[in-house]
Design an enzyme around this catalytic site. Structure first.
Site, mmCIF file in Angstrom:
data_model
loop_
_atom_site.group_PDB
_atom_site.id
_atom_site.type_symbol
_atom_site.label_atom_id
_atom_site.label_comp_id
_atom_site.label_asym_id
_atom_site.label_seq_id
_atom_site.Cartn_x
_atom_site.Cartn_y
_atom_site.Cartn_z
ATOM 1 N N GLU A 75 0.601 -1.230 0.013
ATOM 2 C CA GLU A 75 -0.069 0.068 -0.132
ATOM 3 C C GLU A 75 0.693 1.278 -0.106
ATOM 4 O O GLU A 75 0.542 2.279 -0.538
ATOM 5 C CB GLU A 75 -0.845 0.051 1.441
ATOM 6 C CG GLU A 75 -2.072 -1.267 1.185
ATOM 7 C CD GLU A 75 -1.486 -2.542 1.392
ATOM 8 O OE1 GLU A 75 -0.364 -2.583 1.833
ATOM 9 O OE2 GLU A 75 -2.543 -3.347 1.202
ATOM 10 N N HIS A 144 -10.063 -5.995 8.275
ATOM 11 C CA HIS A 144 -10.826 -5.964 6.920
ATOM 12 C C HIS A 144 -12.047 -5.052 7.230
ATOM 13 O O HIS A 144 -13.023 -4.836 6.368
ATOM 14 C CB HIS A 144 -11.191 -7.136 6.504
ATOM 15 C CG HIS A 144 -10.199 -7.882 5.979
ATOM 16 N ND1 HIS A 144 -9.253 -8.704 6.785
ATOM 17 C CD2 HIS A 144 -9.877 -8.309 4.629
ATOM 18 C CE1 HIS A 144 -8.349 -9.211 5.964
ATOM 19 N NE2 HIS A 144 -8.602 -9.278 4.545
#
Lengths: 347, 109
Positions: A75, A144
């Site tokens: 990321e 998540h």
């Protein structure tokens, strides 16, 4: 003659298209890529696979792998790439696959993305729209489901927005992508699959607002204002429906923009209802509800009938799916918050 | 309904291909997430691959004995538009339930 026909056509209401939020975002991304050669979509699995939530489905086939492409699982690199591309004149729309994966990118976001425009004295604007599937509600494992809005809202140089419906998602994403500033676009995962009518006309944004800036009242009421964003808006609408059975008329304000916050809309609503409850999924302490409560207290101090109530997640790590129902504000917890505000008496 | 294809992943480090040994599912089968759907053999080992999603098998790209290249399609599924992502589930919309009732005496002034 054709001009007249065109003028007439523009005044006709466009038919609503039934779309889920994932489809509405997909459609918006397609239109952005179509209209702007410098727009690029990239992230983990957004290309060949079409995104883990199908949000970028078909875009690579339509626009090519040079404009819609997969990145390594890194990321920090996704954001670094976006920053470099923005410096080179592109309009990146990167995706961080899940909110919990944004943490490795936070350094790039805070130290580079948010302040490049400031550092360069306005010569290197960062027109980057970072899409982040956000919040809980889908029974996902750890990492998540997170609520990062107060983290991002605290960083000068970032704008933060969260749509609550397909209509809002479609228009707010197109609006965010047109901005010269970095925008964190927080998509409520729990609402990805709910279909609703979307008016695709550019001049119609629906839900009682003529603007894509600021907040919208999604249900008017007179006894108290529920303030929410993302997936909590639909839950607050359910609460308002139930409260009406008890004779209590709750107004629901969809905050939409979490940075900057629409202070005028907050003040306008709460000065009418004189009571406010802010609802969010993120932890209580230093959550965005604290900022909302401070703003409301400042603008409405003279008319408030009770302290602003916060109904939030708890000060624990965002739990995995099995414990979600205990953590995310539910209907009863919100109703309790409403009750506390209604029965408060001074002195 | 949407179609989702999965390419053969690199099952080792720098492998280029694998040979299909046996399909464990057939076209038309409903496959659950993590259900093994094929056994393939590489130069290093033979291995069963689990399905990354739930869906109905639309196409098997190759017969037993065929060589499939890494990053080329291995299997294609048909999935419902409202099927879950690779992680998590689709929230079930139930009628809102509550235990708390509001009882307020509103002294409007």
């Amino acid at each position: 003659m054709s001009d007249t026909l065109e003028a007439v056509r523009e005044t006709l209401p466009m038919p609503l298209v039934q779309l889920s939020m994932q489809q509405a975002i997909n459609r918006a991304l397609g239109e952005i890529l179509d209209a702007d050669d410098r727009a690029l979509v990239f992230g983990e699995d957004v290309g060949v696979l079409g995104g883990v939530f199908r949000v970028t489905d078909g875009l690579q086939a339509r626009f090519g792998a040079h404009r819609v492409f997969d990145t390594p699982l890194a990321e920090s690199g996704i954001l670094g790439t976006a920053i470099g591309l923005a410096m080179a004149g592109f309009h990146p729309i990167p995706e961080v696959q899940f909110d919990g994966f944004a943490y490795p990118a936070v350094n790039q976001i805070i130290t580079q993305l948010a302040r490049m425009n400031y550092r360069s004295r306005g010569t290197l604007p960062m027109p980057v729209t970072l899409r982040v599937p956000s919040f809980g509600g889908i029974r996902a494992p750890e990492h998540h489901g997170e609520s990062l809005e107060s983290l991002f809202a605290h960083v000068p140089g970032l704008k933060v927005v969260s749509p609550s419906s397909p209509q809002q998602a479609y228009h707010l994403l197109k609006h965010a992508a047109s901005m010269p500033d970095p925008v964190i676009f927080m998509e409520p995962k729990a609402r990805y699959w709910n279909k609703a009518g979307v008016n695709l006309a550019d001049n119609v944004v629906g839900a009682g607002s003529a603007s894509l800036e600021g907040s919208v009242v999604v249900r008017p009421g007179k006894h108290a204002t529920l303030i929410a964003w993302g997936a909590m808006v639909s839950r607050c609408l359910q609460v308002a429906e139930l409260a009406a059975e008890d004779g209590i008329e709750l107004e629901v304000l969809d905050l939409r923009w979490l940075k900057p916050i629409d202070e005028a809309a907050l003040a306008a609503s709460v000065s009418r209802t004189r009571r406010a409850i802010v609802v969010h999924e993120g932890p209580h302490t230093a959550g965005l509800g604290a900022e909302v409560a401070a703003l409301v207290s400042q603008s409405c101090f003279d008319v408030l009938r009770a302290p602003v109530e916060r109904v939030t997640g708890f000060d624990v790590p965002y739990p995995s799916g099995d414990l979600e129902d205990e953590y995310i504000p539910n209907i009863d917890r919100i109703l309790f918050g409403v009750q506390r505000v209604l029965e408060y008496r001074r002195g | 309904m949407a179609e989702i294809s999965f390419p053969l992943p690199d099952l080792g480090e720098g492998l280029l291909e694998a040979t299909v040994l046996e399909w464990l599912v057939a076209v038309g089968d409903q496959v659950e997430r993590n259900q093994p759907f094929v056994e393939v053999e590489t130069t290093k080992s033979s291995v069963e691959l689990p399905s990354p999603i739930a869906g109905i098998v639309l196409t098997l790209h190759g017969e037993p004995g065929d060589v499939v290249l890494v990053d080329t399609p291995l299997i294609t599924f048909r999935v419902a538009d409202d099927s879950a992502g690779i992680v998590g589930t689709v929230p079930q919309e139930a009628a809102p339930k509550r235990r708390v009732r509001l009882s307020a005496v509103l002294d409007e002034d």
